[in-house]
Design a protein around this motif. Structure first.
Motif, PDB file in Angstrom:
ATOM      1  N   VAL A   1      -3.003 -37.692 -68.403  1.00 28.60           N
ATOM      2  CA  VAL A   1      -4.302 -37.350 -67.850  1.00 28.60           C
ATOM      3  C   VAL A   1      -5.250 -37.019 -68.993  1.00 28.60           C
ATOM      4  CG1 VAL A   1      -3.296 -36.504 -65.707  1.00 28.60           C
ATOM      5  CG2 VAL A   1      -3.682 -34.903 -67.583  1.00 28.60           C
ATOM      6  N   GLY A   2      -6.533 -37.245 -68.750  1.00 26.54           N
ATOM      7  CA  GLY A   2      -7.542 -36.890 -69.743  1.00 26.54           C
ATOM      8  C   GLY A   2      -7.734 -37.921 -70.830  1.00 26.54           C
ATOM      9  N   THR A   3      -6.975 -39.032 -70.798  1.00 24.70           N
ATOM     10  CA  THR A   3      -7.085 -40.082 -71.804  1.00 24.70           C
ATOM     11  C   THR A   3      -7.289 -41.418 -71.091  1.00 24.70           C
ATOM     12  OG1 THR A   3      -5.631 -38.922 -73.348  1.00 24.70           O
ATOM     13  CG2 THR A   3      -5.926 -41.280 -73.705  1.00 24.70           C
ATOM     14  N   PRO A   4      -8.308 -42.188 -71.425  1.00 27.47           N
ATOM     15  CA  PRO A   4      -8.487 -43.501 -70.789  1.00 27.47           C
ATOM     16  C   PRO A   4      -7.238 -44.361 -70.965  1.00 27.47           C
ATOM     17  CG  PRO A   4     -10.417 -42.917 -72.094  1.00 27.47           C
ATOM     18  CD  PRO A   4      -9.360 -41.912 -72.428  1.00 27.47           C
ATOM     19  N   TYR A   5      -6.961 -45.192 -69.958  1.00 27.54           N
ATOM     20  CA  TYR A   5      -5.741 -46.006 -69.977  1.00 27.54           C
ATOM     21  C   TYR A   5      -5.650 -46.888 -71.216  1.00 27.54           C
ATOM     22  CZ  TYR A   5      -8.555 -50.075 -68.652  1.00 27.54           C
ATOM     23  OH  TYR A   5      -9.469 -51.092 -68.644  1.00 27.54           O
ATOM     24  N   ASP A   6      -6.803 -47.349 -71.736  1.00 25.50           N
ATOM     25  CA  ASP A   6      -6.771 -48.258 -72.886  1.00 25.50           C
ATOM     26  C   ASP A   6      -6.692 -47.518 -74.222  1.00 25.50           C
ATOM     27  OD1 ASP A   6      -9.305 -47.211 -72.622  1.00 25.50           O
ATOM     28  OD2 ASP A   6     -10.360 -49.086 -73.026  1.00 25.50           O
ATOM     29  N   LYS A   7      -6.606 -46.187 -74.168  1.00 22.32           N
ATOM     30  CA  LYS A   7      -6.442 -45.392 -75.392  1.00 22.32           C
ATOM     31  C   LYS A   7      -5.017 -44.850 -75.529  1.00 22.32           C
ATOM     32  CE  LYS A   7     -10.781 -45.885 -76.451  1.00 22.32           C
ATOM     33  NZ  LYS A   7     -11.181 -46.824 -77.544  1.00 22.32           N
TER      34      LYS A   7
ATOM     35  N   VAL B   1       2.683 -33.802 -65.292  1.00 18.67           N
ATOM     36  CA  VAL B   1       1.957 -34.875 -65.979  1.00 18.67           C
ATOM     37  C   VAL B   1       1.824 -34.477 -67.448  1.00 18.67           C
ATOM     38  CG1 VAL B   1       0.708 -35.611 -63.916  1.00 18.67           C
ATOM     39  CG2 VAL B   1      -0.282 -33.856 -65.395  1.00 18.67           C
ATOM     40  N   PHE B   2       1.230 -35.355 -68.234  1.00 21.90           N
ATOM     41  CA  PHE B   2       1.100 -35.075 -69.663  1.00 21.90           C
ATOM     42  C   PHE B   2      -0.332 -35.306 -70.115  1.00 21.90           C
ATOM     43  CE2 PHE B   2       5.558 -35.766 -68.986  1.00 21.90           C
ATOM     44  CZ  PHE B   2       6.168 -34.879 -69.848  1.00 21.90           C
ATOM     45  N   ARG B   3      -0.718 -34.533 -71.113  1.00 24.80           N
ATOM     46  CA  ARG B   3      -2.039 -34.662 -71.721  1.00 24.80           C
ATOM     47  C   ARG B   3      -1.850 -34.922 -73.210  1.00 24.80           C
ATOM     48  NH1 ARG B   3      -7.096 -33.241 -70.155  1.00 24.80           N
ATOM     49  NH2 ARG B   3      -6.290 -32.160 -68.284  1.00 24.80           N
TER      50      ARG B   3
ATOM     51  N   PRO C   1      -3.054 -47.184 -52.150  1.00 24.64           N
ATOM     52  CA  PRO C   1      -3.815 -46.026 -51.678  1.00 24.64           C
ATOM     53  C   PRO C   1      -3.470 -44.762 -52.467  1.00 24.64           C
ATOM     54  CG  PRO C   1      -2.940 -47.273 -49.828  1.00 24.64           C
ATOM     55  CD  PRO C   1      -2.338 -47.877 -51.071  1.00 24.64           C
ATOM     56  N   ALA C   2      -4.484 -43.971 -52.734  1.00 22.69           N
ATOM     57  CA  ALA C   2      -4.385 -42.701 -53.464  1.00 22.69           C
ATOM     58  C   ALA C   2      -4.354 -42.880 -54.968  1.00 22.69           C
ATOM     59  CB  ALA C   2      -3.181 -41.877 -53.017  1.00 22.69           C
ATOM     60  N   PHE C   3      -4.348 -44.118 -55.459  1.00 24.75           N
ATOM     61  CA  PHE C   3      -4.396 -44.369 -56.895  1.00 24.75           C
ATOM     62  C   PHE C   3      -5.644 -45.194 -57.196  1.00 24.75           C
ATOM     63  CE2 PHE C   3       0.011 -43.549 -55.979  1.00 24.75           C
ATOM     64  CZ  PHE C   3       0.456 -42.794 -57.057  1.00 24.75           C
ATOM     65  N   ASP C   4      -6.157 -45.036 -58.400  1.00 24.71           N
ATOM     66  CA  ASP C   4      -7.393 -45.706 -58.780  1.00 24.71           C
ATOM     67  C   ASP C   4      -7.144 -46.550 -60.030  1.00 24.71           C
ATOM     68  OD1 ASP C   4     -10.013 -46.511 -58.939  1.00 24.71           O
ATOM     69  OD2 ASP C   4     -10.711 -44.679 -59.906  1.00 24.71           O
ATOM     70  N   PRO C   5      -6.706 -47.805 -59.865  1.00 28.54           N
ATOM     71  CA  PRO C   5      -6.409 -48.629 -61.042  1.00 28.54           C
ATOM     72  C   PRO C   5      -7.687 -49.014 -61.777  1.00 28.54           C
ATOM     73  CG  PRO C   5      -6.258 -49.935 -59.040  1.00 28.54           C
ATOM     74  CD  PRO C   5      -6.483 -48.515 -58.607  1.00 28.54           C
ATOM     75  N   PRO C   6      -7.566 -49.344 -63.083  1.00 25.13           N
ATOM     76  CA  PRO C   6      -6.336 -49.354 -63.876  1.00 25.13           C
ATOM     77  C   PRO C   6      -5.954 -47.957 -64.375  1.00 25.13           C
ATOM     78  CG  PRO C   6      -8.161 -50.118 -65.215  1.00 25.13           C
ATOM     79  CD  PRO C   6      -8.713 -49.899 -63.841  1.00 25.13           C
ATOM     80  N   TYR C   7      -4.649 -47.715 -64.497  1.00 21.96           N
ATOM     81  CA  TYR C   7      -4.171 -46.440 -65.018  1.00 21.96           C
ATOM     82  C   TYR C   7      -2.854 -46.688 -65.753  1.00 21.96           C
ATOM     83  CZ  TYR C   7      -1.404 -46.679 -60.716  1.00 21.96           C
ATOM     84  OH  TYR C   7      -0.572 -47.086 -59.700  1.00 21.96           O
ATOM     85  N   ALA C   8      -2.529 -45.792 -66.662  1.00 22.10           N
ATOM     86  CA  ALA C   8      -1.321 -45.954 -67.476  1.00 22.10           C
ATOM     87  C   ALA C   8      -0.169 -45.182 -66.853  1.00 22.10           C
ATOM     88  CB  ALA C   8      -1.564 -45.452 -68.897  1.00 22.10           C
ATOM     89  N   VAL C   9       0.987 -45.843 -66.786  1.00 20.41           N
ATOM     90  CA  VAL C   9       2.245 -45.195 -66.422  1.00 20.41           C
ATOM     91  C   VAL C   9       3.065 -45.113 -67.706  1.00 20.41           C
ATOM     92  CG1 VAL C   9       4.345 -45.323 -65.027  1.00 20.41           C
ATOM     93  CG2 VAL C   9       2.154 -46.127 -64.091  1.00 20.41           C
ATOM     94  N   VAL C  10       3.457 -43.908 -68.091  1.00 16.16           N
ATOM     95  CA  VAL C  10       4.083 -43.715 -69.397  1.00 16.16           C
ATOM     96  C   VAL C  10       5.542 -43.281 -69.260  1.00 16.16           C
ATOM     97  CG1 VAL C  10       1.921 -43.147 -70.568  1.00 16.16           C
ATOM     98  CG2 VAL C  10       3.268 -41.326 -69.515  1.00 16.16           C
TER      99      VAL C  10
ATOM    100  N   GLU D   1      -5.876 -32.296 -75.944  1.00 16.70           N
ATOM    101  CA  GLU D   1      -5.670 -30.914 -75.559  1.00 16.70           C
ATOM    102  C   GLU D   1      -6.310 -29.980 -76.588  1.00 16.70           C
ATOM    103  OE1 GLU D   1      -1.766 -29.160 -76.075  1.00 16.70           O
ATOM    104  OE2 GLU D   1      -1.856 -28.427 -74.033  1.00 16.70           O
ATOM    105  N   ALA D   2      -6.180 -30.360 -77.888  1.00 11.73           N
ATOM    106  CA  ALA D   2      -6.731 -29.528 -78.946  1.00 11.73           C
ATOM    107  C   ALA D   2      -8.248 -29.450 -78.863  1.00 11.73           C
ATOM    108  CB  ALA D   2      -6.309 -30.067 -80.316  1.00 11.73           C
ATOM    109  N   VAL D   3      -8.875 -30.593 -78.475  1.00 11.10           N
ATOM    110  CA  VAL D   3     -10.326 -30.624 -78.345  1.00 11.10           C
ATOM    111  C   VAL D   3     -10.766 -29.743 -77.190  1.00 11.10           C
ATOM    112  CG1 VAL D   3     -12.291 -32.100 -77.820  1.00 11.10           C
ATOM    113  CG2 VAL D   3     -10.535 -32.906 -79.386  1.00 11.10           C
TER     114      VAL D   3
END
Length: 302
Positions: A264-270, A292-294, A240-249, A299-301
């Protein structure tokens, strides 16, 4: 279709084959027995040596097809049954329990075959996960013509309970050792502990220095620059509260310590190892802020 009509259609599959003529991918063998016993901490001498037998509870292991499955798959009837349950809204599945009966001893070198039958399909049941149907299959395992065991496996195919509102994000555990870190996060500052005796940095926060054992420390504010040192992609179990799939880094900060977070802001497969990232703070509700990290390129875009 009404519930009585659906149950009648499901019950019609009872007694039909779920798999026919299955063969074990490997014969019963000592390496798999050893791995099994090591994982379970079972030191019974019956499972080692020249006269070793296989642990009876490994019965299902010899029938498993692994990631690539069996060349002889499950039956059309079983696929039809699952499709009918999907159509009725029971799109989720969970294994619930199994029962085994042991009739003969398995030894290294034995080659097994098996057949499965759809033994029962329950009427619609209500569970904490949602409403659905229990499906029980019975697998008969043989060596040659000898029946060596029976394995009953039960799953619940269910319609997941629909939530009206997304549940709150889990709260971090704050204690006397890490309270200063979370106070910094509330102020949008990422603080790293620094030993005042040897200047070693440490993260996560600890009550003493792992290098010199010193109990005293101050803090250094992280610059926010880092790179992805490693990552995993979470698919299951859904939480609950998470929407898989997602990356844990695992991010290596410019200061040299590492911390676990999300990109955040980057698809898990990228997400990639070595990807430059930049710290930001995200509010998830009125009182929860998390670091969190971007991706730096993203970020530059932006």
């Amino acid at each position: 279709m009404d519930e009585d009509g659906l149950t009648a259609r499901l019950k019609a599959y009872e007694g039909r084959s779920a798999a026919v003529g299955g063969t074990g991918k490997d014969p019963v063998n000592a390496p798999m027995i050893r791995h099994w016993c090591e994982a379970l901490g079972d030191t019974n001498p019956a499972y080692t040596g020249p006269d070793a037998i296989a642990p009876p509870t490994m019965l299902q292991a010899w029938t498993m097809g692994g990631l690539t499955g069996h060349t002889t798959g499950r039956s059309q009837a079983y696929d039809e049954l699952l499709a009918l349950l999907d159509e009725s809204g029971c799109t989720s599945v969970v294994a619930t329990d199994c029962e085994q009966e042991y009739l003969a001893t398995l030894r290294p070198g034995d080659e097994i075959t098996f057949d499965s039958v759809i033994e029962s399909v329950s009427a619609r049941k209500t569970t904490k996960l949602g409403t659905g149907h229990f499906v029980t299959t019975r697998t008969d395992v043989r060596v040659g013509r000898t029946l060596v065991g029976t394995h009953r496996f039960r799953i619940l195919k269910y319609a997941p309970e629909r939530r009206k509102k997304a549940p709150p994000r889990p709260r971090p555990v704050v204690n006397r050792d890490n309270a200063g870190f979370w106070e910094g996060v509330q102020q949008r500052r990422l603080l790293i502990q620094r030993c005042t005796a040897c200047a070693a940095l440490r993260f996560p926060w600890l009550p003493g220095c792992a290098r010199c054992g010193g109990p005293d420390w101050d803090t250094l504010e992280a610059s926010g620059e880092g790179t992805v040192y490693s990552y995993v992609v979470m698919h299951h179990p859904p939480f609950p509260a998470f929407d898989p799939p997602y990356a844990v880094v695992l991010v290596e900060l410019a200061e040299g310590v590492r911390m676990i977070s999300n990109v955040v802001g980057t698809p898990y497969d990228k997400v990639r190892i070595g990807m430059p990232v930049r710290l930001e703070f995200r509010s998830y509700d009125d009182d929860l802020v998390l670091p969190v990290f971007r991706a730096a390129a993203e970020e530059a875009v932006v």
